[in-house]
Design a protein around this motif. Structure first.
Motif, PDB file in Angstrom:
ATOM      1  N   THR A   4      34.409  41.591  41.876  1.00  0.00           N
ATOM      2  CA  THR A   4      35.180  41.570  40.625  1.00  0.00           C
ATOM      3  C   THR A   4      36.536  40.928  40.887  1.00  0.00           C
ATOM      4  O   THR A   4      37.235  41.308  41.814  1.00  0.00           O
ATOM      5  CB  THR A   4      35.402  42.993  40.072  1.00  0.00           C
ATOM      6  N   LEU A   5      36.878  39.925  40.065  1.00  0.00           N
ATOM      7  CA  LEU A   5      38.223  39.331  40.126  1.00  0.00           C
ATOM      8  C   LEU A   5      39.102  40.122  39.166  1.00  0.00           C
ATOM      9  O   LEU A   5      38.726  40.351  38.016  1.00  0.00           O
ATOM     10  CB  LEU A   5      38.182  37.854  39.736  1.00  0.00           C
ATOM     11  N   LYS A   6      40.266  40.532  39.643  1.00  0.00           N
ATOM     12  CA  LYS A   6      41.128  41.376  38.819  1.00  0.00           C
ATOM     13  C   LYS A   6      42.065  40.520  37.955  1.00  0.00           C
ATOM     14  O   LYS A   6      42.597  39.509  38.414  1.00  0.00           O
ATOM     15  CB  LYS A   6      41.944  42.328  39.687  1.00  0.00           C
ATOM     16  N   THR A   7      42.270  40.998  36.739  1.00  0.00           N
ATOM     17  CA  THR A   7      43.231  40.365  35.830  1.00  0.00           C
ATOM     18  C   THR A   7      44.646  40.782  36.235  1.00  0.00           C
ATOM     19  O   THR A   7      44.825  41.713  37.029  1.00  0.00           O
ATOM     20  CB  THR A   7      42.994  40.842  34.389  1.00  0.00           C
ATOM     21  N   ALA A   8      45.633  40.120  35.647  1.00  0.00           N
ATOM     22  CA  ALA A   8      47.037  40.465  35.946  1.00  0.00           C
ATOM     23  C   ALA A   8      47.312  41.933  35.648  1.00  0.00           C
ATOM     24  O   ALA A   8      48.010  42.618  36.403  1.00  0.00           O
ATOM     25  CB  ALA A   8      47.975  39.569  35.147  1.00  0.00           C
ATOM     26  N   ASP A   9      46.738  42.429  34.572  1.00  0.00           N
ATOM     27  CA  ASP A   9      46.934  43.837  34.203  1.00  0.00           C
ATOM     28  C   ASP A   9      46.287  44.774  35.230  1.00  0.00           C
ATOM     29  O   ASP A   9      46.858  45.804  35.605  1.00  0.00           O
ATOM     30  CB  ASP A   9      46.331  44.055  32.807  1.00  0.00           C
ATOM     31  N   GLU A  10      45.118  44.392  35.710  1.00  0.00           N
ATOM     32  CA  GLU A  10      44.443  45.202  36.735  1.00  0.00           C
ATOM     33  C   GLU A  10      45.198  45.149  38.061  1.00  0.00           C
ATOM     34  O   GLU A  10      45.300  46.161  38.771  1.00  0.00           O
ATOM     35  CB  GLU A  10      42.994  44.726  36.895  1.00  0.00           C
ATOM     36  N   ILE A  11      45.734  43.982  38.389  1.00  0.00           N
ATOM     37  CA  ILE A  11      46.544  43.843  39.612  1.00  0.00           C
ATOM     38  C   ILE A  11      47.757  44.774  39.536  1.00  0.00           C
ATOM     39  O   ILE A  11      48.104  45.439  40.517  1.00  0.00           O
ATOM     40  CB  ILE A  11      47.001  42.374  39.817  1.00  0.00           C
ATOM     41  N   GLU A  12      48.371  44.849  38.388  1.00  0.00           N
ATOM     42  CA  GLU A  12      49.530  45.737  38.214  1.00  0.00           C
ATOM     43  C   GLU A  12      49.132  47.199  38.468  1.00  0.00           C
ATOM     44  O   GLU A  12      49.868  47.957  39.113  1.00  0.00           O
ATOM     45  CB  GLU A  12      50.109  45.549  36.802  1.00  0.00           C
ATOM     46  N   GLU A 195      39.085  34.033  46.822  1.00  0.00           N
ATOM     47  CA  GLU A 195      39.590  33.476  45.566  1.00  0.00           C
ATOM     48  C   GLU A 195      40.710  34.360  45.041  1.00  0.00           C
ATOM     49  O   GLU A 195      40.686  35.586  45.249  1.00  0.00           O
ATOM     50  CB  GLU A 195      38.481  33.492  44.494  1.00  0.00           C
ATOM     51  N   GLU A 196      41.626  33.742  44.337  1.00  0.00           N
ATOM     52  CA  GLU A 196      42.710  34.487  43.705  1.00  0.00           C
ATOM     53  C   GLU A 196      42.131  35.593  42.819  1.00  0.00           C
ATOM     54  O   GLU A 196      41.164  35.360  42.091  1.00  0.00           O
ATOM     55  CB  GLU A 196      43.575  33.537  42.854  1.00  0.00           C
ATOM     56  N   GLY A 197      42.716  36.789  42.918  1.00  0.00           N
ATOM     57  CA  GLY A 197      42.266  37.913  42.087  1.00  0.00           C
ATOM     58  C   GLY A 197      41.318  38.860  42.781  1.00  0.00           C
ATOM     59  O   GLY A 197      41.028  39.942  42.255  1.00  0.00           O
ATOM     60  N   MET A 198      40.837  38.483  43.975  1.00  0.00           N
ATOM     61  CA  MET A 198      40.029  39.441  44.743  1.00  0.00           C
ATOM     62  C   MET A 198      40.954  40.517  45.309  1.00  0.00           C
ATOM     63  O   MET A 198      42.075  40.207  45.732  1.00  0.00           O
ATOM     64  CB  MET A 198      39.326  38.748  45.906  1.00  0.00           C
ATOM     65  N   THR A 199      40.486  41.744  45.331  1.00  0.00           N
ATOM     66  CA  THR A 199      41.244  42.835  45.968  1.00  0.00           C
ATOM     67  C   THR A 199      40.318  43.557  46.934  1.00  0.00           C
ATOM     68  O   THR A 199      39.173  43.874  46.595  1.00  0.00           O
ATOM     69  CB  THR A 199      41.782  43.831  44.926  1.00  0.00           C
ATOM     70  N   PHE A 233      44.176  51.058  61.399  1.00  0.00           N
ATOM     71  CA  PHE A 233      45.162  50.939  60.318  1.00  0.00           C
ATOM     72  C   PHE A 233      44.459  50.280  59.143  1.00  0.00           C
ATOM     73  O   PHE A 233      43.545  49.458  59.342  1.00  0.00           O
ATOM     74  CB  PHE A 233      46.353  50.066  60.733  1.00  0.00           C
ATOM     75  N   GLU A 234      44.908  50.598  57.936  1.00  0.00           N
ATOM     76  CA  GLU A 234      44.272  50.034  56.739  1.00  0.00           C
ATOM     77  C   GLU A 234      45.310  49.709  55.670  1.00  0.00           C
ATOM     78  O   GLU A 234      46.211  50.511  55.408  1.00  0.00           O
ATOM     79  CB  GLU A 234      43.280  51.055  56.151  1.00  0.00           C
ATOM     80  N   HIS A 235      45.141  48.549  55.052  1.00  0.00           N
ATOM     81  CA  HIS A 235      45.907  48.214  53.853  1.00  0.00           C
ATOM     82  C   HIS A 235      44.957  47.748  52.757  1.00  0.00           C
ATOM     83  O   HIS A 235      43.873  47.214  53.039  1.00  0.00           O
ATOM     84  CB  HIS A 235      46.915  47.089  54.126  1.00  0.00           C
ATOM     85  N   THR A 236      45.407  47.936  51.506  1.00  0.00           N
ATOM     86  CA  THR A 236      44.738  47.368  50.326  1.00  0.00           C
ATOM     87  C   THR A 236      45.570  46.176  49.869  1.00  0.00           C
ATOM     88  O   THR A 236      46.795  46.288  49.773  1.00  0.00           O
ATOM     89  CB  THR A 236      44.671  48.420  49.191  1.00  0.00           C
ATOM     90  N   LEU A 237      44.923  45.066  49.601  1.00  0.00           N
ATOM     91  CA  LEU A 237      45.663  43.857  49.241  1.00  0.00           C
ATOM     92  C   LEU A 237      44.912  43.008  48.213  1.00  0.00           C
ATOM     93  O   LEU A 237      43.734  43.245  47.940  1.00  0.00           O
ATOM     94  CB  LEU A 237      45.956  43.024  50.490  1.00  0.00           C
ATOM     95  N   ALA A 238      45.639  42.043  47.683  1.00  0.00           N
ATOM     96  CA  ALA A 238      45.055  41.078  46.743  1.00  0.00           C
ATOM     97  C   ALA A 238      45.213  39.685  47.296  1.00  0.00           C
ATOM     98  O   ALA A 238      46.181  39.393  48.015  1.00  0.00           O
ATOM     99  CB  ALA A 238      45.763  41.152  45.397  1.00  0.00           C
ATOM    100  N   VAL A 239      44.274  38.811  46.942  1.00  0.00           N
ATOM    101  CA  VAL A 239      44.425  37.385  47.196  1.00  0.00           C
ATOM    102  C   VAL A 239      45.232  36.813  46.030  1.00  0.00           C
ATOM    103  O   VAL A 239      44.856  36.992  44.869  1.00  0.00           O
ATOM    104  CB  VAL A 239      43.061  36.673  47.278  1.00  0.00           C
ATOM    105  N   THR A 240      46.355  36.168  46.358  1.00  0.00           N
ATOM    106  CA  THR A 240      47.211  35.554  45.330  1.00  0.00           C
ATOM    107  C   THR A 240      46.999  34.043  45.356  1.00  0.00           C
ATOM    108  O   THR A 240      46.229  33.529  46.172  1.00  0.00           O
ATOM    109  CB  THR A 240      48.693  35.878  45.597  1.00  0.00           C
TER     110      THR A 240
END
Ligand code: MF3
Ligand code: CO
Ligand code: CO
Length: 267
Positions: A4-12, A195-199, A233-240
């Protein structure tokens, strides 16, 4: 299900959930001392998530997991269940926090040293954190997941450590564990293209000894077969558009949410 690619609102919303996950680790740090039980750490995190943050602890009842956080001590690799056992000076413990806020997940973990740890343990922890940062630093559109897995593996093995194969990072969003699988080993040029929007999470588990693991009879706790120390160690991130954004940065990290040249990791 596919990625799922996240929208700007979902990224927020992911940003907010990630910050809250990091905040639990910041809160619990001062309590990780000799004599505390991992159950006490769980209770404190649970109370903080429910009452202060008004977040939901995602692990609780997840596929039957009995507690709100994972605490993995010494040769425990991941998914350790908080218990009445006390931490003692020289132990190292991974605390893995996943919160849900406004339907979105923030998943992050950190190693803690109880009192002080051996030079060996400190070196393993430092290498594991660098392996995570190295993986993160490569994230941008066009990069393949195999490139990242390969870099993490090559770095860990250059320090004569091994990478756990059975557990991996994962896509994350409304769903705790979704596609893609983010392996911490692999071959360059393989796997899906970012791709941009992947988390997703990156969460390498690195062993001081051999890579092999087993699950204890509690059906959760993963340990190294050779009983060697393990760190994660673990982080959650997004592709910008041009790189990445880490959602779970803590105030005790110096990492900048910008590209880190691989040379940084060569020593
Ligand atoms: N937080 C872990 C991860 O990084 C998953 C824990 S699932 C649990 O993916 F059920 F063990 F809590
Ligand atoms: Co995770
Ligand atoms: Co986690």
């Amino acid at each position: 299900m596919s990625i799922t690619l996240k929208t700007a609102d979902e990224i927020e919303k992911m940003r907010a959930a990630g910050r809250l996950g990091a905040e639990v680790l910041e809160m619990i740090a001062e309590y990780v001392v000799p004599g505390v039980t991992t159950e006490e750490l769980d209770a404190r995190c649970h109370e903080f998530m429910i009452n202060t943050q008004k977040t939901i602890p995602a692990p609780l009842n997840y596929h039957g997991f009995p507690k709100s956080i994972c605490t993995s001590v010494n040769h425990q690799v991941c998914h350790g269940i908080p218990s009445h056992k006390t931490l003692k000076k020289g132990d190292v413990v991974n605390i893995d926090i996943t919160v849900i806020k406004n339907e979105f997940h923030g998943d992050t973990s950190e190693m803690f040293v109880v009192g002080e740890a051996s030079i060996l343990a400190n070196r393993l922890i430092e290498t594991t954190q660098k392996a995570l940062y190295l993986g993160i630093s490569m994230v941008k559109p066009g990069v393949k997941l195999g490139d990242i897995g390969h870099a993490i593996q090559t770095f860990a093995e250059s320090k004569r450590y091994s990478v756990v194969r059975e557990y991996c990072g994962h896509g994350i969003g409304r769903v705790f564990h979704e596609e893609p699988q983010v392996l911490h080993y692999g071959k360059p040029g393989t796997g899906i293209t970012l791709e941009e929007g992947m988390t997703f999470t990156i969460e390498p588990m690195i062993n001081a000894g051999k890579r092999h693991v087993k699950v204890l009879s509690d059906d959760w706790t993963v340990v190294t077969k050779d009983r060697s120390l393990s760190a994660q160690f673990e982080h959650t991130l997004a592709v910008t558009a041009n790189g990445f954004e880490i959602f779970t940065v803590r105030n005790n990290e110096t990492i900048e949410p910008t590209y880190i040249p691989p040379e940084h990791f060569s020593s």
